[in-house]
Design an enzyme around this catalytic site. Structure first.
Site, PDB file in Angstrom:
ATOM      1  N   LEU A 502      -6.047  11.136  -2.837  1.00  0.00           N
ATOM      2  CA  LEU A 502      -5.695  10.893  -4.353  1.00  0.00           C
ATOM      3  C   LEU A 502      -4.452  12.139  -4.308  1.00  0.00           C
ATOM      4  O   LEU A 502      -3.585  11.762  -4.503  1.00  0.00           O
ATOM      5  CB  LEU A 502      -6.428  11.321  -5.178  1.00  0.00           C
ATOM      6  N   GLN A 505      -1.389  10.773  -2.903  1.00  0.00           N
ATOM      7  CA  GLN A 505      -0.254   9.442  -3.239  1.00  0.00           C
ATOM      8  C   GLN A 505       0.258  10.043  -4.755  1.00  0.00           C
ATOM      9  O   GLN A 505       1.060   9.919  -5.349  1.00  0.00           O
ATOM     10  CB  GLN A 505      -1.140   8.699  -3.667  1.00  0.00           C
ATOM     11  N   GLU A 506      -0.179  11.252  -5.507  1.00  0.00           N
ATOM     12  CA  GLU A 506       0.259  11.905  -6.771  1.00  0.00           C
ATOM     13  C   GLU A 506       0.937  12.720  -6.753  1.00  0.00           C
ATOM     14  O   GLU A 506       1.990  12.367  -7.219  1.00  0.00           O
ATOM     15  CB  GLU A 506      -0.900  12.215  -7.337  1.00  0.00           C
ATOM     16  N   SER A 507       1.096  13.550  -5.437  1.00  0.00           N
ATOM     17  CA  SER A 507       1.739  14.196  -5.125  1.00  0.00           C
ATOM     18  C   SER A 507       3.022  14.749  -3.714  1.00  0.00           C
ATOM     19  O   SER A 507       3.739  15.595  -4.376  1.00  0.00           O
ATOM     20  CB  SER A 507       1.510  15.353  -5.554  1.00  0.00           C
ATOM     21  N   TYR A 612      -1.650   1.934  -6.421  1.00  0.00           N
ATOM     22  CA  TYR A 612      -1.814   3.066  -6.270  1.00  0.00           C
ATOM     23  C   TYR A 612      -3.486   3.541  -6.308  1.00  0.00           C
ATOM     24  O   TYR A 612      -4.223   4.050  -4.995  1.00  0.00           O
ATOM     25  CB  TYR A 612      -2.285   3.872  -7.419  1.00  0.00           C
TER      26      TYR A 612
END
Length: 655
Positions: A502, A505-507, A612
């Site tokens: 996660l 993918q997020e940051s 996502y």
């Protein structure tokens, strides 16, 4: 730590930039550059001009001169532009300004100067410039073969305010090199996207007498269609039905059947039915396939409508329709791993030896570890996910060459002092394979290595992902703060691989990352969510300013992820969707048939969330292989998705 002098030569600076953990003390000139960045965004020419002397000799001086000239480019002389291009020759900023100036020359229809400068444009990534090139070729009577097809592909993908492709379309249309249908299709895309200017520009080419009707048509399509005093031309009725379908597909279907079926051509009817079916499919409506069934010629649909037809058919388990939808897609879309995979799955349901063999070949063509469908294809072929062998690490000479590259060094410097967007753009330009002397795989490996060493993880990952002949798992799937993430995740009952999947993918591990909606830090936590979660877990000393501290962000982000996972009964796919889009939406999206989670994920209505979920789960599988050292399965993490069937109620407080 010794404070470093900022105004040093680039070569000397490179050695410092690639040392992990270095914190730069900002010099006065660094601060000036940050002020100039803000002035550039405000188009504040006076401030930009006044600050230029303060950055003389700075390693990033070129950025200041670029911003200052760009702010007054519309009034600049050709000689001023030429002077900039010569002074900063070979830099990203030179090519970027050439791009900016070429766009102005195109808007001014200064074709002689455009052609002279365009030959030296290295990026060749601006579709408007290619469209201007086609327009010039049409004017000069040297239009290449298949120019009409190329223009249509360029134009259909362009945003609303696109002078280059719109002008080229008008030129080719006037020369009878572009069919009227293509122009009307551009107008229809404008109606689909609620882009009045796109439709207006297209109508100005093919039907200028109807341009004035568009504003009312867009504002109230039902009133436009139902006006007893007028009968709109079929082409405009098509646009109005498309606009109506975007908000009320059932009403659009009724009007099409009862009033407009006989007036519209078969192709116009098919486009409208495709739009109606697409909107119904995005709403996960059971009647989506009924609407799509009205389309007798699937090649009349655009790729987006065909993708939603395939998704609706997947949801309904109608594999023959999946296959027909994919077969009607453009060659480019058919080659996307999504549709290669589902085409293979559809063929596997047919049962004939030829279909089985073709399915196996399709799966083999995409099978791998670097994507959702690539991993599923590998598993369907009996392969587990394991990290590939690491390539030979960069040699000292390769690292030295990367450190001596002025573009890479400027990029890292810019990122470290707060000019992240500028640094990323220059880094991407410098590592682009299409540039003269562009980087090959070993060069990319070394560039990624110095980015990793400098802890600029997003450039490390993205650069390493471009190698073709080998894969560096360590670069593509780094694990910063490993002890903290693993310990925290296991303490609260989370798979650390899921957390890393996660975060990646997020940051991309950018600690000060901030999204356009205000999410912050490694795990991109929204302020209200952070406050609620901190209270929920008893973090009594939490302050909003703490959210970019990596330990606080990990603590709050993992706590929220665990709450979301529990709320969705352990479904990683649903929890990831909830993390991205909020828990309420996937609670609704799961209602319906019980589906393979891959099919459910492909039917997520939001493009961003659909992408996502797939990327987080693929990342998770790869991180699990790296953490455990054992073969992993993506499919085992997917399971089934359907209506909630446990007695435990949803956590209504979960933000």
């Amino acid at each position: 730590m010794k404070r470093l002098a900022i105004l040093t030569p680039l070569v000397a600076l490179a050695t410092t930039l690639t040392c992990p953990g270095v914190v730069f003390a900002q010099s006065a000139a660094d601060e000036v550059l940050l002020q100039m960045q803000q002035a550039s965004r405000k188009q504040d020419l006076r401030t930009l001009t006044s600050l230029l002397p303060a950055i003389q000799g700075h390693p990033l001086e070129v950025w200041g001169h670029y911003w200052a000239l760009k702010a007054r480019l519309s009034s600049a002389t050709a000689q001023e532009v030429e002077d900039f291009l010569q002074r900063w020759r070979g830099t990203y900023q030179e090519d970027r300004l050439r791009n900016d100036w070429l766009l102005l020359l195109g808007q001014r229809r200064n074709w002689a100067e455009f052609e002279r400068l365009h030959t030296e444009f290295r990026m060749q990534d601006d579709k408007q410039l290619r469209c201007y090139d086609l327009a010039i070729a049409s004017i000069e009577g040297r239009l290449p073969q298949h120019a009409s097809t190329e223009l249509q592909q360029l134009w259909m993908g362009q945003p609303a305010n696109d002078d280059g492709c719109t002008y080229a379309a008008s030129t080719l249309y006037a020369a009878e090199q572009l069919p009227a249908l293509a122009v009307w299709q551009r107008a229809r895309l404008g109606a689909e996207r609620n882009q009045l200017s796109t439709a207006r520009n297209a109508l100005a080419i093919v039907a200028p007498q109807h341009v004035d009707a568009l504003a009312g048509l867009f504002k109230s399509p039902q009133a436009y269609l139902s006006n007893p005093k007028t009968t709109p031309p079929p082409a405009l009725a098509t646009l109005a039905l498309i606009r109506l379908a975007s908000s009320d597909p059932d009403q659009a279907a009724q009007l099409l059947r009862t009033r407009w079926q006989q007036s519209l051509s078969a192709e116009e009817q098919h486009w409208v039915w495709g739009m109606i079916g697409k909107v119904a499919a995005r709403r996960l409506s059971d009647n989506a396939l009924d609407y799509f069934a009205q389309v007798k010629q699937l090649t009349d649909l655009n790729d987006d409508s065909l993708a939603w037809l395939a998704r609706a058919a997947l949801r309904a388990g109608q594999w023959d329709k999946v296959q027909r939808a994919i077969a009607a897609m453009s060659p480019a879309q058919q080659q996307d791993s999504t549709w290669v995979y589902w085409q293979a799955r559809a063929l596997l349901t047919q049962g004939t030896p030829a279909d089985q063999a073709r399915a196996q070949a399709l799966l083999g063509s995409i099978a791998g570890v670097n994507g959702f469908y690539e991993q599923l294809a590998a598993e369907d072929l009996g392969q587990a996910v394991l990290p590939p062998p690491e390539p030979q690490p960069p040699t000292a000479e390769e690292i030295a060459r990367a450190n001596a590259n002025p573009g890479l060094t400027r990029a890292l410097y810019a990122i470290r002092i707060g000019l992240r967007s500028e640094g990323v753009r220059e880094w991407n330009y410098t590592t682009n394979l299409h540039q003269p002397g562009g980087m090959q795989d070993r060069d990319l490996l070394a560039a990624a290595a110095i980015a990793c060493q400098a802890q600029v993880w997003d450039r490390c990952i993205n650069t390493s992902e471009r190698t073709k002949s080998f894969v560096s798992w360590q670069q593509r799937y780094p694990m910063p703060f490993k002890d903290e993430v693993v310990t925290r995740a296991r303490t609260i009952g989370l798979d650390p691989a899921y957390v890393y999947g996660l975060i990646r993918q997020e940051s991309r591990f950018i600690m000060d990352a901030r999204s356009h909606v205000g999410a912050s830090g490694l795990m991109q936590v929204m302020p209200a969510t952070a406050k609620w979660t901190a209270k929920k877990i008893g973090m009594t000393d939490f302050q909003p300013s703490m959210i970019n501290q990596h330990d606080v962000n990990i603590t709050i982000g993992t706590a929220y992820l665990k709450l979301a996972l529990d709320d969705f009964d352990g479904s990683m796919a649903l929890a990831a969707a909830g993390y991205n889009a909020g828990p309420g939406r996937p609670r609704n999206w799961r209602n319906g048939p019980v589906l393979d989670a891959a099919i459910w994920a492909e039917n997520v209505p939001f493009t961003e969330t659909r992408d996502y979920v797939k990327k987080v789960l693929a990342n998770t599988t790869n991180y699990a292989a790296a953490i455990t050292g054992h073969p992993q399965s993506l499919r085992s993490r997917l399971g089934l998705v359907g209506p909630k069937n446990t007695p435990v109620a949803y956590n209504k407080e979960l933000p």
